[in-house]
Design a protein around this motif. Structure first.
Motif, PDB file in Angstrom:
ATOM      1  N   GLN A   1       0.823  -1.205   0.000  1.00 33.05           N
ATOM      2  CA  GLN A   1       0.000   0.000   0.000  1.00 33.05           C
ATOM      3  C   GLN A   1       0.864   1.265   0.000  1.00 33.05           C
ATOM      4  O   GLN A   1       0.536   2.256  -0.661  1.00 33.05           O
ATOM      5  N   TYR A   2       1.964   1.221   0.727  1.00 32.37           N
ATOM      6  CA  TYR A   2       2.893   2.360   0.726  1.00 32.37           C
ATOM      7  C   TYR A   2       3.401   2.625  -0.676  1.00 32.37           C
ATOM      8  O   TYR A   2       3.428   3.787  -1.142  1.00 32.37           O
ATOM      9  N   GLU A   3       3.809   1.577  -1.388  1.00 30.59           N
ATOM     10  CA  GLU A   3       4.353   1.750  -2.731  1.00 30.59           C
ATOM     11  C   GLU A   3       3.294   2.234  -3.713  1.00 30.59           C
ATOM     12  O   GLU A   3       3.572   3.078  -4.580  1.00 30.59           O
ATOM     13  N   LEU A   4       2.077   1.734  -3.612  1.00 29.47           N
ATOM     14  CA  LEU A   4       1.026   2.178  -4.522  1.00 29.47           C
ATOM     15  C   LEU A   4       0.732   3.664  -4.334  1.00 29.47           C
ATOM     16  O   LEU A   4       0.555   4.401  -5.310  1.00 29.47           O
ATOM     17  N   VAL A   5       0.686   4.110  -3.095  1.00 29.37           N
ATOM     18  CA  VAL A   5       0.447   5.533  -2.834  1.00 29.37           C
ATOM     19  C   VAL A   5       1.650   6.360  -3.277  1.00 29.37           C
ATOM     20  O   VAL A   5       1.497   7.448  -3.841  1.00 29.37           O
ATOM     21  N   ARG A   6       2.831   5.831  -3.069  1.00 24.91           N
ATOM     22  CA  ARG A   6       4.055   6.571  -3.420  1.00 24.91           C
ATOM     23  C   ARG A   6       4.203   6.712  -4.934  1.00 24.91           C
ATOM     24  O   ARG A   6       4.605   7.776  -5.434  1.00 24.91           O
ATOM     25  N   THR A   7       3.891   5.653  -5.674  1.00 21.31           N
ATOM     26  CA  THR A   7       4.128   5.660  -7.116  1.00 21.31           C
ATOM     27  C   THR A   7       2.911   6.104  -7.923  1.00 21.31           C
ATOM     28  O   THR A   7       3.057   6.503  -9.081  1.00 21.31           O
ATOM     29  N   GLN A   8       1.715   6.021  -7.336  1.00 27.63           N
ATOM     30  CA  GLN A   8       0.487   6.399  -8.050  1.00 27.63           C
ATOM     31  C   GLN A   8      -0.393   7.254  -7.134  1.00 27.63           C
ATOM     32  O   GLN A   8      -1.507   6.863  -6.777  1.00 27.63           O
ATOM     33  N   PRO A   9       0.099   8.418  -6.727  1.00 25.24           N
ATOM     34  CA  PRO A   9      -0.579   9.194  -5.684  1.00 25.24           C
ATOM     35  C   PRO A   9      -1.959   9.703  -6.063  1.00 25.24           C
ATOM     36  O   PRO A   9      -2.791   9.943  -5.188  1.00 25.24           O
ATOM     37  N   GLU A  10      -2.242   9.865  -7.333  1.00 23.04           N
ATOM     38  CA  GLU A  10      -3.535  10.401  -7.759  1.00 23.04           C
ATOM     39  C   GLU A  10      -4.511   9.307  -8.176  1.00 23.04           C
ATOM     40  O   GLU A  10      -5.660   9.602  -8.505  1.00 23.04           O
ATOM     41  N   GLN A  11      -4.089   8.074  -8.157  1.00 23.81           N
ATOM     42  CA  GLN A  11      -4.913   6.977  -8.663  1.00 23.81           C
ATOM     43  C   GLN A  11      -5.614   6.266  -7.518  1.00 23.81           C
ATOM     44  O   GLN A  11      -5.022   6.020  -6.458  1.00 23.81           O
ATOM     45  N   THR A  12      -6.891   5.917  -7.717  1.00 21.70           N
ATOM     46  CA  THR A  12      -7.662   5.193  -6.700  1.00 21.70           C
ATOM     47  C   THR A  12      -7.973   3.765  -7.119  1.00 21.70           C
ATOM     48  O   THR A  12      -8.241   2.914  -6.261  1.00 21.70           O
ATOM     49  N   HIS A  13      -7.988   3.473  -8.431  1.00 16.68           N
ATOM     50  CA  HIS A  13      -8.361   2.157  -8.942  1.00 16.68           C
ATOM     51  C   HIS A  13      -7.355   1.712 -10.000  1.00 16.68           C
ATOM     52  O   HIS A  13      -6.636   2.531 -10.579  1.00 16.68           O
ATOM     53  N   VAL A  14      -7.360   0.416 -10.256  1.00 17.38           N
ATOM     54  CA  VAL A  14      -6.601  -0.145 -11.358  1.00 17.38           C
ATOM     55  C   VAL A  14      -7.523  -1.112 -12.106  1.00 17.38           C
ATOM     56  O   VAL A  14      -8.271  -1.877 -11.487  1.00 17.38           O
ATOM     57  N   SER A  15      -7.501  -1.060 -13.425  1.00 17.55           N
ATOM     58  CA  SER A  15      -8.316  -1.955 -14.247  1.00 17.55           C
ATOM     59  C   SER A  15      -7.600  -3.286 -14.406  1.00 17.55           C
ATOM     60  O   SER A  15      -6.471  -3.337 -14.903  1.00 17.55           O
ATOM     61  N   LEU A  16      -8.272  -4.354 -13.983  1.00 13.48           N
ATOM     62  CA  LEU A  16      -7.680  -5.683 -14.023  1.00 13.48           C
ATOM     63  C   LEU A  16      -8.616  -6.646 -14.756  1.00 13.48           C
ATOM     64  O   LEU A  16      -9.817  -6.388 -14.881  1.00 13.48           O
ATOM     65  N   TYR A  17      -8.043  -7.778 -15.184  1.00 15.70           N
ATOM     66  CA  TYR A  17      -8.775  -8.693 -16.052  1.00 15.70           C
ATOM     67  C   TYR A  17      -8.563 -10.137 -15.592  1.00 15.70           C
ATOM     68  O   TYR A  17      -7.534 -10.496 -15.007  1.00 15.70           O
ATOM     69  N   ARG A  18      -9.571 -10.961 -15.909  1.00 18.91           N
ATOM     70  CA  ARG A  18      -9.482 -12.395 -15.643  1.00 18.91           C
ATOM     71  C   ARG A  18     -10.233 -13.140 -16.736  1.00 18.91           C
ATOM     72  O   ARG A  18     -11.356 -12.756 -17.092  1.00 18.91           O
ATOM     73  N   GLY A  19      -9.627 -14.195 -17.249  1.00 16.62           N
ATOM     74  CA  GLY A  19     -10.296 -15.016 -18.239  1.00 16.62           C
ATOM     75  C   GLY A  19     -11.189 -16.055 -17.582  1.00 16.62           C
ATOM     76  O   GLY A  19     -10.788 -16.703 -16.617  1.00 16.62           O
ATOM     77  N   ILE A  20     -12.422 -16.212 -18.068  1.00 14.82           N
ATOM     78  CA  ILE A  20     -13.363 -17.196 -17.536  1.00 14.82           C
ATOM     79  C   ILE A  20     -14.059 -17.879 -18.707  1.00 14.82           C
ATOM     80  O   ILE A  20     -14.024 -17.402 -19.842  1.00 14.82           O
ATOM     81  N   ASN A  21     -14.715 -18.999 -18.438  1.00  9.98           N
ATOM     82  CA  ASN A  21     -15.508 -19.681 -19.457  1.00  9.98           C
ATOM     83  C   ASN A  21     -16.998 -19.428 -19.290  1.00  9.98           C
ATOM     84  O   ASN A  21     -17.743 -19.444 -20.260  1.00  9.98           O
TER      85      ASN A  21
END
Length: 285
Positions: free
Chosen positions: A184-204
């Motif tokens: 969490q420290y690194e995410l805030v340090r490297t992406q201070p203005e970002q609240t979400h990240v778009s992620l993906y998962r393959g399903i059937n």
């Protein structure tokens, strides 16, 4: 009178979206499970902190504040973990000398993360899911099979694997606490203005997940397992199913990602995400 009725109605909070069967009444976090596991949290996240961790390790984070390069911070973090938890000195941590120490003393946060990446339904996965239950109050829904029946053999095996994975280890859950805090420290340090990240998962099939509601043709509200793997690469997700789930994950719910500690994981840009209720979008290529 009409205004009074409207005021009373407005004061009644909406019903929780996280079912009671998916949460514990207490946890070790700054928010209860009913909130951090809700759809509202996905839409309006705030920082999550495990009780006492930042204060207990304040010196580590003060040291990291003075390092501008992520690779230097990662190395200092791993050095700190090695020294703090005596990872290279098992006898000092209470292990028995003369070769009689239990093999599990070698288990540490790095092995757990690697084990999860290899098989999330293995022993390491059980330890991590039990850790999420304890710290965030979100109950596991699946581990090598459904866990919805708390009296089933599958659920008993899950408890056994989680306990067995912790036996004769050195403060393994505390290592995970600090790993999450560092992430969490690194995410805030490297992406201070970002609240979400778009992620993906393959399903059937979408019914591989617990569907709570269908919002429209392509959007669903689902209850995810308490810990899940996603990728940041849409093309990579396509290799694992005919359909792709896309989800906006609050950064506060990212437990680990493969670029956090270089060399620990390789490949698919994996993100390990704390679960709860999420709105997801299902699509094809």
């Amino acid at each position: 009178m009409e205004n009074d009725r409207q005021t009373r109605h407005a004061a009644v909070p909406p019903p929780p979206t996280l079912p009671a069967s998916a949460r514990q009444p207490i946890n070790r976090c700054n928010l209860p499970a009913v909130i951090l596991g809700s759809l509202s949290f996905q839409r309006h996240p705030v920082a999550l902190e495990i009780d006492g961790i930042r204060d207990l390790h304040a010196g580590l984070f003060q040291m990291l504040d003075g390092l501008p390069e992520p690779l230097d911070r990662a190395q200092r973090f791993m050095d700190y973990m090695t020294v703090r938890f005596l990872l290279d000195e098992p006898e000092e941590a209470g292990s028995m000398p003369n070769g009689t120490k239990p093999a599990r003393i070698k288990a540490n946060y790095r092995r757990l993360v690697r084990g999860w990446s290899f098989d999330s339904d293995g022993r390491e996965g059980a330890v991590l899911k039990r850790w999420v239950e304890s710290r965030f109050g979100l109950l596991a829904r699946h581990h090598a099979g459904s866990l919805l029946d708390r009296h089933s053999d599958g659920y008993q095996r899950y408890l056994y694997e989680g306990s067995r994975g912790l036996y004769a280890t050195n403060a393994l859950e505390s290592q995970l606490d600090l790993l999450y805090a560092y992430c969490q420290y690194e995410l805030v340090r490297t992406q201070p203005e970002q609240t979400h990240v778009s992620l993906y998962r393959g399903i059937n099939r979408i019914d591989e997940h617990e569907i709570l509601e269908r919002a429209d043709r392509s959007r669903y509200r689902v209850l995810l397992n308490n810990l899940n793997s996603f990728t940041r690469e849409r093309e990579r997700a396509d290799e694992f199913g005919d359909y792709i789930l896309e989800v906006a994950v609050p950064l506060a719910k990212v437990f680990f990602y493969n670029q956090l500690l270089p060399g620990l994981l390789r490949g698919e840009d994996e993100y390990v995400v704390i679960g709860g209720v999420y709105e997801v979008r299902m699509s094809t290529l």
